[in-house]
Write a protein that holds these residues in place. Sequence first.
Motif, mmCIF file in Angstrom:
data_model
loop_
_atom_site.group_PDB
_atom_site.id
_atom_site.type_symbol
_atom_site.label_atom_id
_atom_site.label_comp_id
_atom_site.label_asym_id
_atom_site.label_seq_id
_atom_site.Cartn_x
_atom_site.Cartn_y
_atom_site.Cartn_z
ATOM 1 N N SER A 96 -24.936 70.238 6.921
ATOM 2 C CA SER A 96 -25.279 71.042 5.748
ATOM 3 C C SER A 96 -26.522 71.861 6.041
ATOM 4 O O SER A 96 -27.377 71.448 6.827
ATOM 5 N N TYR B 265 -29.792 74.147 4.292
ATOM 6 C CA TYR B 265 -30.614 74.350 3.112
ATOM 7 C C TYR B 265 -31.680 75.394 3.407
ATOM 8 O O TYR B 265 -32.170 75.502 4.529
ATOM 9 N N GLN C 271 -35.469 76.596 2.152
ATOM 10 C CA GLN C 271 -36.646 76.148 1.407
ATOM 11 C C GLN C 271 -37.671 77.271 1.322
ATOM 12 O O GLN C 271 -38.157 77.750 2.353
ATOM 13 N N LEU D 229 -35.930 73.907 -2.565
ATOM 14 C CA LEU D 229 -34.838 73.615 -1.630
ATOM 15 C C LEU D 229 -33.509 73.957 -2.275
ATOM 16 O O LEU D 229 -33.162 73.428 -3.323
ATOM 17 N N PHE E 33 -29.265 74.556 -1.530
ATOM 18 C CA PHE E 33 -28.124 74.308 -0.667
ATOM 19 C C PHE E 33 -27.439 75.620 -0.307
ATOM 20 O O PHE E 33 -27.156 76.447 -1.184
ATOM 21 N N GLU F 263 -21.960 73.613 3.568
ATOM 22 C CA GLU F 263 -21.679 72.407 4.344
ATOM 23 C C GLU F 263 -20.426 72.619 5.166
ATOM 24 O O GLU F 263 -19.447 73.210 4.695
ATOM 25 N N ARG G 49 -16.815 73.278 3.662
ATOM 26 C CA ARG G 49 -16.307 72.449 2.589
ATOM 27 C C ARG G 49 -16.955 72.754 1.256
ATOM 28 O O ARG G 49 -16.398 72.453 0.201
ATOM 29 N N ASN G 50 -18.138 73.337 1.312
ATOM 30 C CA ASN G 50 -18.881 73.569 0.080
ATOM 31 C C ASN G 50 -19.852 74.707 0.318
ATOM 32 O O ASN G 50 -20.375 74.848 1.440
ATOM 33 N N LEU H 89 -38.020 78.392 5.297
ATOM 34 C CA LEU H 89 -37.733 77.321 6.230
ATOM 35 C C LEU H 89 -36.258 76.967 6.050
ATOM 36 O O LEU H 89 -35.833 76.648 4.938
ATOM 37 N N LEU I 65 -33.363 74.439 6.886
ATOM 38 C CA LEU I 65 -33.167 73.061 7.315
ATOM 39 C C LEU I 65 -31.691 72.748 7.418
ATOM 40 O O LEU I 65 -30.902 73.147 6.564
ATOM 41 N N PHE J 92 -32.254 65.114 8.320
ATOM 42 C CA PHE J 92 -32.628 66.503 8.495
ATOM 43 C C PHE J 92 -33.258 66.755 9.855
ATOM 44 O O PHE J 92 -33.900 65.886 10.444
#
Lengths: 114, 115
Positions: free
Chosen positions: A33, A35, A37, A43, A45, A48, A55-56, A88, A90, A105
């Motif tokens: 996944s 993310y 930030q 943070l 999303f 994924e 998937r998402n 950032l 992640l 992470f």
Amino acid sequence: KAGVTQTPRYLIKTRGQQVTLSCSPISGHRSVSWYQQTPGQGLQFLFEYFSETQRNKGNFPGRFSGRQFSNSRSEMNVSTLELGDSALYLCASSLALIRGDEQYFGPGTRLTVT
Amino acid sequence: AQKITQTQPGMFVQEKEAVTLDCTYDTSDPSYGLFWYKQPSSGEMIFLIYQGSYDQQNATEGRYSLNFQKARKSANLVISASQLGDSAMYFCAMRPSGSARQLTFGSGTQLTVLP
């Protein structure tokens, strides 16, 4: 066991350029996944990937895309960079269990857009 | 939609004392997981503890424990015997059970441990 690795760790790009970030998950982890930030939005999303399939997906424009390879490594791409993309980034990997599935992470890639 | 609220932007604690970081959540999902992560100034998110919504007992991991009160929709993190190295940003997050890995994060609490 090696942790999640992300490359590069730091990146400076100019508005309008594109960038590709890489993430190598923990060995055996099939879900990755991403993310973003930022100080203002916190943070959020991005998306994924599991078994090479998205998937998402979070609420980000189409300039943000990603993919996953057969070895579970993942890349995300941002095209036509904007100043607001400075953040950032992640990535997190997990075993993709249904319950009790911790996401681990990486150290992140700090992207600066000038 | 899921929402995580952390109402303490900053907290101070004396070394060796215990501290509680607050987290409340809102979700319509019948089953979910709650997580706490620590983010030092280096930026890496470090997993601390997990609590499933149907777990009968509160989760504990070393000096970390999660005070889970389902009816109040709260999942507070308790750090016992604080250490200087505990100074960091702490995030509460949740995820619905099932295939989606999407974590929803709170805004975080900056914890400073004083010597």
